[in-house]
Scaffold this motif. Sequence first.
Motif, PDB file in Angstrom:
ATOM      1  N   ARG A  66       0.842  -1.185   0.000  1.00  0.00           N
ATOM      2  CA  ARG A  66       0.000   0.000   0.000  1.00  0.00           C
ATOM      3  C   ARG A  66       0.891   1.255   0.000  1.00  0.00           C
ATOM      4  O   ARG A  66       2.119   1.139   0.173  1.00  0.00           O
ATOM      5  N   PRO A  67       0.320   2.443  -0.193  1.00  0.00           N
ATOM      6  CA  PRO A  67       1.153   3.658  -0.278  1.00  0.00           C
ATOM      7  C   PRO A  67       2.100   3.854   0.895  1.00  0.00           C
ATOM      8  O   PRO A  67       3.239   4.309   0.711  1.00  0.00           O
ATOM      9  N   ALA A  68       1.675   3.491   2.119  1.00  0.00           N
ATOM     10  CA  ALA A  68       2.539   3.690   3.290  1.00  0.00           C
ATOM     11  C   ALA A  68       3.809   2.849   3.223  1.00  0.00           C
ATOM     12  O   ALA A  68       4.786   3.145   3.927  1.00  0.00           O
ATOM     13  N   ALA A  69       3.820   1.820   2.375  1.00  0.00           N
ATOM     14  CA  ALA A  69       5.005   0.955   2.264  1.00  0.00           C
ATOM     15  C   ALA A  69       6.218   1.731   1.785  1.00  0.00           C
ATOM     16  O   ALA A  69       7.356   1.380   2.103  1.00  0.00           O
ATOM     17  N   GLY A  70       6.004   2.791   1.026  1.00  0.00           N
ATOM     18  CA  GLY A  70       7.117   3.566   0.516  1.00  0.00           C
ATOM     19  C   GLY A  70       7.589   4.656   1.449  1.00  0.00           C
ATOM     20  O   GLY A  70       8.572   5.345   1.147  1.00  0.00           O
ATOM     21  N   GLU A  71       6.929   4.809   2.595  1.00  0.00           N
ATOM     22  CA  GLU A  71       7.305   5.855   3.539  1.00  0.00           C
ATOM     23  C   GLU A  71       8.424   5.384   4.464  1.00  0.00           C
ATOM     24  O   GLU A  71       8.776   4.199   4.501  1.00  0.00           O
ATOM     25  N   ASP A  72       8.953   6.327   5.242  1.00  0.00           N
ATOM     26  CA  ASP A  72      10.035   6.022   6.173  1.00  0.00           C
ATOM     27  C   ASP A  72       9.618   4.936   7.164  1.00  0.00           C
ATOM     28  O   ASP A  72       8.549   5.020   7.782  1.00  0.00           O
ATOM     29  N   ALA A  73      10.469   3.926   7.322  1.00  0.00           N
ATOM     30  CA  ALA A  73      10.132   2.788   8.177  1.00  0.00           C
ATOM     31  C   ALA A  73       9.904   3.209   9.622  1.00  0.00           C
ATOM     32  O   ALA A  73       8.961   2.735  10.282  1.00  0.00           O
ATOM     33  N   GLY A  74      10.749   4.084  10.153  1.00  0.00           N
ATOM     34  CA  GLY A  74      10.614   4.478  11.549  1.00  0.00           C
ATOM     35  C   GLY A  74       9.279   5.107  11.853  1.00  0.00           C
ATOM     36  O   GLY A  74       8.621   4.770  12.859  1.00  0.00           O
TER      37      GLY A  74
END
Length: 501
Positions: A357-365
């Motif tokens: 989903r889109p959040a997968a590409g965001e910063d892991a932390g």
Amino acid sequence: MADTKREIERKYEAGPGARLPDLTGVRGTAAVTDEGVTELDAVYYDTEDLRLAAASITLRRRTGGADAGWHLKLPVAPGTRDEIRAPLEDGVPPFLAALVRARTRGAELVPQVRLRSRRDVRHLRDAGGTPLAEASTDTVRAERLTGGRGGTAEWTEIEVELADGGDPAFLEAVDKRLRKKGLTPSSAPSKLEKALRETGWRPAPDPREDGTAGGRVLAHLRDQVRKLLTYDAAVRRDLPDSVHSMRVATRRLRSAFRTYRKVLDPAVTGPVGDELRWLAHELGVDRDQEVLAERLTARIDTVPVTLLLGPVRGRLRAWAATGRATARHRTLSVLDSERYATLLDSLDALLADPPLRPAAGEDAGTVLAKALLKEHRRLAGRVDRALALPAGHDRDVAMHQARKTAKRVRYAAESATPVLGKPAKRLGKRVKAVQKVLGDHQDSVVARATLRDIAVHAHAAGETAFTWGLLHGQEEASAAERERELPAVWAKAARPGRLRT
């Protein structure tokens, strides 16, 4: 019949005509004896796409030497493998094929590589003549039977294998001596892998994490799937704690699907999670029986002999043996089922083409911290509800629900620790303490129900149920004590702290 040997060894590169350096004096080595030369001929079996090799598993049929027969080698740790042996026969022994069924899933095991080796053997012995290790110089010729580009390969290597029951530190001392003599560790962990590499095979590398939430979550999922497949063979071998370990891997996978719904599409992971829940439940039949038997046995051991009225131990042993046999048969049936194989295929497909989903590409932390805090808030609500209820059935149910949520928070904290560091690790430890209190409380609830059933059967058989009632009362007291402990333990975990990188 098959037998198992723990193999702890080191392998070293050597040039043509190499000889074993003098190892006399290495950590108590009083003598190095010549044991002669042996000719070995081994055919290695795998699927067409080399699934066993990809998992560092080897399956061979070998003639020559003192241990001729079928050998299945399962990795335990670097330089350590369990070698499971079976007598020579024409086809792959069914017992060995079953141990790798989670890897092969119906694919045929066919000859892939033939290795012919000339082995010059030396034994390293202490002053009393007891073998400390076997050191051999192997001259190897490999022939790729299917799929290879190079066809054949030749090399010489030196192998040092620790004697049964030996101290692994001895191999460290030998390693130091061999390195000083100019030898270097082998680039491949086994002869089979070296042969495959020399004839064109390359194992697929694991994807590297890229700092995104999707990268971290997928790395965690891959790790748990690897563990699930590894524990499959351990469960089939009936190794201690293997059912529990396999069950934990299924729970961690399902927990990750639920915790990281912003990262992975729940429309895809949901059905897989349902199947993981089914598997965990089926494995629980075996594991829960084992845990409960240990708990009740420990209870009986604390009861004064004057209060052990009737054949208490015998009845418990009969109950445990009957349940164990039934659970064991059920577990193996599950592992051999089409439903289980389909679940493993689904996990492979999910990792090969993850539903990001889109959040997968965001910063892991950032993403992992938000997910962990959300799970922690859910736990807080469930603990508060359990503590607000009066003692009884409803509180028991509420505490059980809180326990399951605490486990999910702990798993989330542990999976996020590589990114969030000490704050997540600290929270995981504190929630684990909460989970332990709640888990012991639930174990008491289950134990009381079982004790009542055993008491009913004892009474029907004309035995006194006095001791079973006594144990029931002890479990009630134990549950009450856990309920009194919970507020103080929860207070230490109630504040998650700052979860940011």
